[in-house]
Structure formats: C-alpha cells, structure tokens
Design a protein around this motif. Structure first.
Motif, PDB file in Angstrom:
ATOM      1  N   ALA A  93       0.827  -1.202   0.000  1.00  0.00           N
ATOM      2  CA  ALA A  93       0.000   0.000   0.000  1.00  0.00           C
ATOM      3  C   ALA A  93       0.858   1.248   0.000  1.00  0.00           C
ATOM      4  CB  ALA A  93      -0.917   0.003   1.221  1.00  0.00           C
ATOM      5  N   ILE A  94       0.501   2.186  -0.862  1.00  0.00           N
ATOM      6  CA  ILE A  94       1.244   3.443  -0.961  1.00  0.00           C
ATOM      7  C   ILE A  94       0.758   4.428   0.095  1.00  0.00           C
ATOM      8  CG2 ILE A  94       1.782   5.394  -2.480  1.00  0.00           C
ATOM      9  CD1 ILE A  94       1.323   3.501  -4.847  1.00  0.00           C
ATOM     10  N   CYS A  95      -0.551   4.441   0.315  1.00  0.00           N
ATOM     11  CA  CYS A  95      -1.097   5.440   1.244  1.00  0.00           C
ATOM     12  C   CYS A  95      -2.197   4.849   2.116  1.00  0.00           C
ATOM     13  CB  CYS A  95      -1.633   6.643   0.457  1.00  0.00           C
ATOM     14  SG  CYS A  95      -2.835   6.212  -0.812  1.00  0.00           S
ATOM     15  N   GLY A  96      -2.018   3.610   2.575  1.00  0.00           N
ATOM     16  CA  GLY A  96      -3.013   2.994   3.427  1.00  0.00           C
ATOM     17  C   GLY A  96      -4.040   2.235   2.613  1.00  0.00           C
ATOM     18  N   ARG A  99     -10.914  -0.298   2.381  1.00  0.00           N
ATOM     19  CA  ARG A  99     -11.644  -1.493   1.960  1.00  0.00           C
ATOM     20  C   ARG A  99     -12.720  -1.161   0.928  1.00  0.00           C
ATOM     21  NH1 ARG A  99     -14.140  -4.381   6.835  1.00  0.00           N
ATOM     22  NH2 ARG A  99     -14.700  -5.890   5.190  1.00  0.00           N
ATOM     23  N   ARG A 100     -13.309   0.018   1.009  1.00  0.00           N
ATOM     24  CA  ARG A 100     -14.341   0.396   0.036  1.00  0.00           C
ATOM     25  C   ARG A 100     -13.742   0.532  -1.364  1.00  0.00           C
ATOM     26  NH1 ARG A 100     -16.265   5.142   0.286  1.00  0.00           N
ATOM     27  NH2 ARG A 100     -14.389   5.963   1.277  1.00  0.00           N
ATOM     28  N   ILE A 101     -12.576   1.176  -1.436  1.00  0.00           N
ATOM     29  CA  ILE A 101     -11.923   1.338  -2.737  1.00  0.00           C
ATOM     30  C   ILE A 101     -11.432  -0.003  -3.257  1.00  0.00           C
ATOM     31  CG2 ILE A 101      -9.990   2.415  -3.938  1.00  0.00           C
ATOM     32  CD1 ILE A 101     -10.244   4.794  -2.085  1.00  0.00           C
ATOM     33  N   ASP A 102     -10.882  -0.827  -2.366  1.00  0.00           N
ATOM     34  CA  ASP A 102     -10.452  -2.165  -2.780  1.00  0.00           C
ATOM     35  C   ASP A 102     -11.632  -2.954  -3.354  1.00  0.00           C
ATOM     36  OD1 ASP A 102      -7.854  -1.732  -2.068  1.00  0.00           O
ATOM     37  OD2 ASP A 102      -7.927  -2.855  -0.199  1.00  0.00           O
ATOM     38  N   GLY A 103     -12.788  -2.850  -2.693  1.00  0.00           N
ATOM     39  CA  GLY A 103     -13.964  -3.565  -3.156  1.00  0.00           C
ATOM     40  C   GLY A 103     -14.439  -3.077  -4.515  1.00  0.00           C
ATOM     41  N   LEU A 104     -14.397  -1.762  -4.724  1.00  0.00           N
ATOM     42  CA  LEU A 104     -14.794  -1.189  -6.009  1.00  0.00           C
ATOM     43  C   LEU A 104     -13.865  -1.669  -7.117  1.00  0.00           C
ATOM     44  CD1 LEU A 104     -16.401   0.736  -7.814  1.00  0.00           C
ATOM     45  CD2 LEU A 104     -14.941   2.609  -6.995  1.00  0.00           C
ATOM     46  N   VAL A 105     -12.556  -1.667  -6.847  1.00  0.00           N
ATOM     47  CA  VAL A 105     -11.587  -2.122  -7.845  1.00  0.00           C
ATOM     48  C   VAL A 105     -11.790  -3.603  -8.155  1.00  0.00           C
ATOM     49  CG1 VAL A 105      -9.128  -2.540  -8.264  1.00  0.00           C
ATOM     50  CG2 VAL A 105      -9.876  -0.357  -7.286  1.00  0.00           C
ATOM     51  N   PRO A 133     -18.305  -2.989   2.219  1.00  0.00           N
ATOM     52  CA  PRO A 133     -17.674  -3.971   3.107  1.00  0.00           C
ATOM     53  C   PRO A 133     -18.041  -3.813   4.574  1.00  0.00           C
ATOM     54  CG  PRO A 133     -16.093  -2.292   2.422  1.00  0.00           C
ATOM     55  CD  PRO A 133     -17.315  -2.091   1.588  1.00  0.00           C
ATOM     56  N   ASN A 134     -18.465  -2.611   4.966  1.00  0.00           N
ATOM     57  CA  ASN A 134     -18.819  -2.387   6.363  1.00  0.00           C
ATOM     58  C   ASN A 134     -20.316  -2.480   6.613  1.00  0.00           C
ATOM     59  OD1 ASN A 134     -16.086  -1.797   7.085  1.00  0.00           O
ATOM     60  ND2 ASN A 134     -16.334   0.259   6.241  1.00  0.00           N
ATOM     61  N   GLY A 135     -21.082  -2.768   5.541  1.00  0.00           N
ATOM     62  CA  GLY A 135     -22.530  -2.866   5.708  1.00  0.00           C
ATOM     63  C   GLY A 135     -23.198  -1.529   5.940  1.00  0.00           C
ATOM     64  N   ILE A 136     -22.540  -0.447   5.522  1.00  0.00           N
ATOM     65  CA  ILE A 136     -23.083   0.894   5.745  1.00  0.00           C
ATOM     66  C   ILE A 136     -22.990   1.698   4.455  1.00  0.00           C
ATOM     67  CG2 ILE A 136     -22.791   3.074   6.991  1.00  0.00           C
ATOM     68  CD1 ILE A 136     -21.693   1.487   9.326  1.00  0.00           C
TER      69      ILE A 136
END
Length: 234
Positions: A93-96, A99-105, A133-136
């Motif tokens: 990871a470059i900047c942390g 999980r939402r962005i990972d899921g979209l990708v 991913p967090n159900g929200i």
C-alpha cells in the motif's frame, strides 16, 4: 426522502421492457469505425513499446474514480492507484488501505476481465458486498451480500442533503419480492403493456425459472425465484 427526478420513465416502465430490440444496420458503421480505431491504438501501442499492463492499470484507476463520481463521491486518486497496483502487481500500500476502494476495484476488474462468467445471483451479491464492506451506505446500515428486504423501492441517488437527485428507482419491492405477489395488473401498471403481453411475459419468466407462480387463473401471483426465499407462502 423527497428528491427531484427525471420526467422520463424508468427502464422497467418502458413499453418494450424487457424485450428490447436494436437496428443492426444502424450500428454497422459505428462498429466498423470502432474496429479501425482499435487497430490504430493497438499498432501505436506496439510501436511505442508502452507497457499494456500500465495502461490497463491507468484505465481501472480512471474507471473507479468515474464510477464513484456518478454517486457524488470523490475518491482520492492516490488511494485508487494504490488499490489498483495491489490488485495487479501485489505492491504494498502506498497510502493505506481503504476497503471500500479495494472492493470497487475488485468489482470493476471482475466485471471487465471475466466477461465470459455467468452473471448469476451469487456474483451480483458478491459485487454488492464488495462495494459496502462495512454494511453501511452513508449513515445507514444496509443489507449486504443479498437482495434487499425492505418495502421502500431501491433508489440510486446523488447530490447534497435536501437537493438529492434520483437517477434510478427500482420497482416497489419488499418481503423478498413484490408485496402480495406480482400479477398481470401490477405488471401492466409498471410497464404500460397490454394485458395479453403482461400475461405472456409473466408466463415466460416463470417458465425460465425467474419467477415462481402460486395459484392459477386470476388468482395467480408471481414471486422472484431466489433460493431460500419463501415469500411467506407454502
């Protein structure tokens, strides 16, 4: 929620839904030009020695940012590039990690690179779970990895609070299906088709296993056929 919306009918209210047609001849010239441009790009790519992998990553970065922007979310480009790099090259990871962005990708790459896989219920549910991913969603807790179970129709909304814009609204859908079951009269109101067409469409969808039918004749009610859903009927 009171939102402004378009005057055009939703796709499921279109008279031709779900049997849309297209004019092949009207597309021939456009498809031909697309093939020519594709060949030009492929040739220039080969001549320049550019890395196809790098271009693919750049495409998914742009696609992820644009997809999020549809719903008014501005994703940080560095975080998206980091997620795409991890997805394709296993880079740290470059900047942390988000999980939402990972899921979209993950969803975008699966949809783009695995076009031959069947678009079944399980795959759709995995995509939806990856996006939340967090159900929200916003400040609301939502059902993930399964179809919605609330009575309010699903909406795709963007805009600031108080100035929301509804881009799409699904048919009224609750208890795992249409409340009280779907019949020809409801289908006619939803789609604007004739009674004969409504009856034929419902019969065809039941024969294809998309709907299950309960009762017969005027008492027939149709329910979405999803494993595990009882719809409150025997």
């Amino acid at each position: 929620m009171t939102c402004s919306t378009t005057l055009k009918p939703w796709i499921w209210q279109h008279a031709a839904w779900p049997r849309f047609t297209y004019e092949a001849r009207a597309l021939e010239s456009l498809l031909g030009e697309a093939r020519i441009q594709h060949d030009r790009v492929a040739r220039k790519l080969k001549e320049s020695g550019a890395c196809a992998g790098a271009l693919a990553q750049a495409f998914f970065v742009d696609e992820a940012i644009a997809t999020a922007a549809i719903e008014g979310e501005r994703l940080p480009a560095d975080a998206v590039r980091s997620a795409v790099a991890r997805r394709f090259g296993g880079q740290p990871a470059i900047c942390g990690v988000d999980r939402r962005i990972d899921g979209l990708v993950e969803m975008l790459t699966d949809a783009s690179l695995n076009v031959d896989r069947p678009l079944d219920h399980a795959r759709l549910c995995r995509w939806q779970a990856a996006l939340f991913p967090n159900g929200i969603s916003g400040l609301q807790r939502i059902a993930v990895g399964r179809y919605r179970d609330h009575e309010e129709p699903m909406q795709i909304v963007s805009g600031r609070p108080g100035r929301e814009v509804v881009h799409y609204q699904a048919p009224a859908y609750g208890d795992g299906g249409f409340l009280g079951g779907l019949n020809a009269e409801k289908y006619m109101k939803m789609t604007g088709v004739s009674k004969a067409t409504a009856t034929r469409d419902l019969t065809d969808m039941a024969a294809a296993g998309q709907l299950r039918v309960h009762g017969a004749g005027k008492a027939a009610r149709y329910y979405v056929e999803v494993p595990g859903w009882t719809h409150g009927i025997a």
